[in-house]
Scaffold this active site. Sequence first.
Site, mmCIF file in Angstrom:
data_model
loop_
_atom_site.group_PDB
_atom_site.id
_atom_site.type_symbol
_atom_site.label_atom_id
_atom_site.label_comp_id
_atom_site.label_asym_id
_atom_site.label_seq_id
_atom_site.Cartn_x
_atom_site.Cartn_y
_atom_site.Cartn_z
ATOM 1 N N LYS A 166 -6.382 23.900 -29.144
ATOM 2 C CA LYS A 166 -7.497 24.013 -28.197
ATOM 3 C C LYS A 166 -7.017 24.834 -27.014
ATOM 4 C CE LYS A 166 -10.710 21.297 -25.390
ATOM 5 N NZ LYS A 166 -11.224 19.933 -25.141
ATOM 6 N N ARG A 224 -19.491 21.435 -19.882
ATOM 7 C CA ARG A 224 -19.177 20.609 -18.696
ATOM 8 C C ARG A 224 -20.458 20.244 -17.954
ATOM 9 N NH1 ARG A 224 -13.579 23.947 -17.518
ATOM 10 N NH2 ARG A 224 -12.559 23.146 -19.409
ATOM 11 N N LYS A 265 -7.397 23.440 -16.697
ATOM 12 C CA LYS A 265 -6.755 22.596 -17.718
ATOM 13 C C LYS A 265 -5.563 23.296 -18.369
ATOM 14 C CE LYS A 265 -10.948 19.872 -18.518
ATOM 15 N NZ LYS A 265 -11.802 19.152 -19.508
ATOM 16 N N GLU A 297 1.532 23.654 -33.000
ATOM 17 C CA GLU A 297 0.634 22.541 -32.668
ATOM 18 C C GLU A 297 0.049 21.929 -33.942
ATOM 19 O OE1 GLU A 297 -0.095 20.916 -30.065
ATOM 20 O OE2 GLU A 297 0.227 22.128 -28.287
ATOM 21 N N LYS A 300 -10.267 25.827 -31.445
ATOM 22 C CA LYS A 300 -11.356 25.850 -30.468
ATOM 23 C C LYS A 300 -10.942 26.669 -29.256
ATOM 24 C CE LYS A 300 -13.658 22.629 -27.441
ATOM 25 N NZ LYS A 300 -13.635 21.286 -26.931
ATOM 26 N N SER A 340 -19.774 25.815 -26.396
ATOM 27 C CA SER A 340 -21.010 25.982 -25.639
ATOM 28 C C SER A 340 -21.177 27.398 -25.088
ATOM 29 C CB SER A 340 -21.032 24.964 -24.501
ATOM 30 O OG SER A 340 -19.911 25.141 -23.645
HETATM 31 N N1 LIG Z 1 -14.158 18.268 -26.333
HETATM 32 C C1 LIG Z 1 -15.327 18.963 -26.678
HETATM 33 C C2 LIG Z 1 -15.499 20.192 -25.874
HETATM 34 O O1 LIG Z 1 -14.732 20.417 -24.944
HETATM 35 C C3 LIG Z 1 -16.608 21.136 -26.242
HETATM 36 C C4 LIG Z 1 -16.540 22.418 -25.466
HETATM 37 C C5 LIG Z 1 -17.784 23.276 -25.557
HETATM 38 O O2 LIG Z 1 -18.676 23.117 -26.400
HETATM 39 O O3 LIG Z 1 -17.841 24.161 -24.726
HETATM 40 MG MG LIG Z 2 -0.519 19.082 -29.779
#
Ligand SMILES: NCC(=O)CCC(=O)O
Ligand SMILES: [Mg+2]
Length: 329
Positions: free
Chosen positions: A199, A209, A222, A238, A253, A279
């Site tokens: 991620k 958010r 983050k 990872e 992601k 998103s």
């Molecule tokens: N833990 C789930 C997400 O951070 C989703 C992020 C997104 O859809 O922008």
């Molecule tokens: Mg890890």
Amino acid sequence: MSSYPAIRLRRTRASAWSRRLHAETVLTPADLIWPLFIAEGDGVEEPIASLPGVSRWSIDGIVARGREARDLGIPCVALFPNTPPGLRSDDGAEALNPDNLMCRAIRALKDKVPEIGVLTDVALDPYTTHGHDGLVDAAGYVVNDRTADALVQQALNQARAGSDIIAPSDMMDGRIGLIRGALEGEGHVNVQIMSYAAKYASAFYGPFRDAVGSRGLLKGDKKTYQMDSANAEEALREVALDLAEGADSVMVKPGLPYLDIIARVKARFEVPVFAYQVSGEYAMIEAAIAAGAAERDAMVLETLMAFKRAGCAGVLTYHAAHAARLLAR
Ligand SMILES: NCC(=O)CCC(=O)O
Ligand SMILES: [Mg+2]
């Protein structure tokens, strides 16, 4: 003799039936996971301005979306709560409440729509007043080991409520092994773990958010726990660790900007790989459509097909219901 080629790759493209026959990749509703945002209340639908076409739903609406998913052939939904501000705290303790919004939604779905899978996000950001995924020390650093302990409790809380897939999205080191051990210890042997293994700290998460109410709260960024977009080899490390610790499947992601990572993970490990089309990607596509720069149906299906072609077993996408309707035609 003609100087034109005998080998003509256009030959198999010349008709629709032949294009279908030669398609190397197939996209079906069974490839889709539909993320849903939960709101407190009853009969509530709250549209999310930065995610046009996506709403938060109270639990009755979540159940209705679950039935819709089932009827469209979508196998699984992913749940994210918008925790009321009064229940957020420094330590995100509401994540451990057996009657929190998430647990009530899990129970309602498993009771009313048992045919579909329920994937639940493990991370503290929808529950904290600082918007971080974990516990923060005096210097503002997200501490790893105490956070991992809290995530274990959060995962158990969700598994007890009936979650089918625990999906830790926090990027703490070592949490997959700890969560797997705790699930086994309590007899949740068939509860899966889909690890958000790679991620990235990304500019594409803004509308999410807004959806879980953490945007205005987030202090800083983050980058001390999510990955740097410069790195690919680190993503392989990872993934290797999360698999060794017991993940059943892994996620990359965001999605489209990281197709190279998906392809490398799939080639290296030959395990189920999922992508989260996040998103900001959804919002970008919808903005292009609103500006008249693209046609929705073709763009939605082309982007989802790209994930399958790169090697994904499935995709989390806010376009899931729309895509499933298109694919049913
Ligand atoms: N833990 C789930 C997400 O951070 C989703 C992020 C997104 O859809 O922008
Ligand atoms: Mg890890």
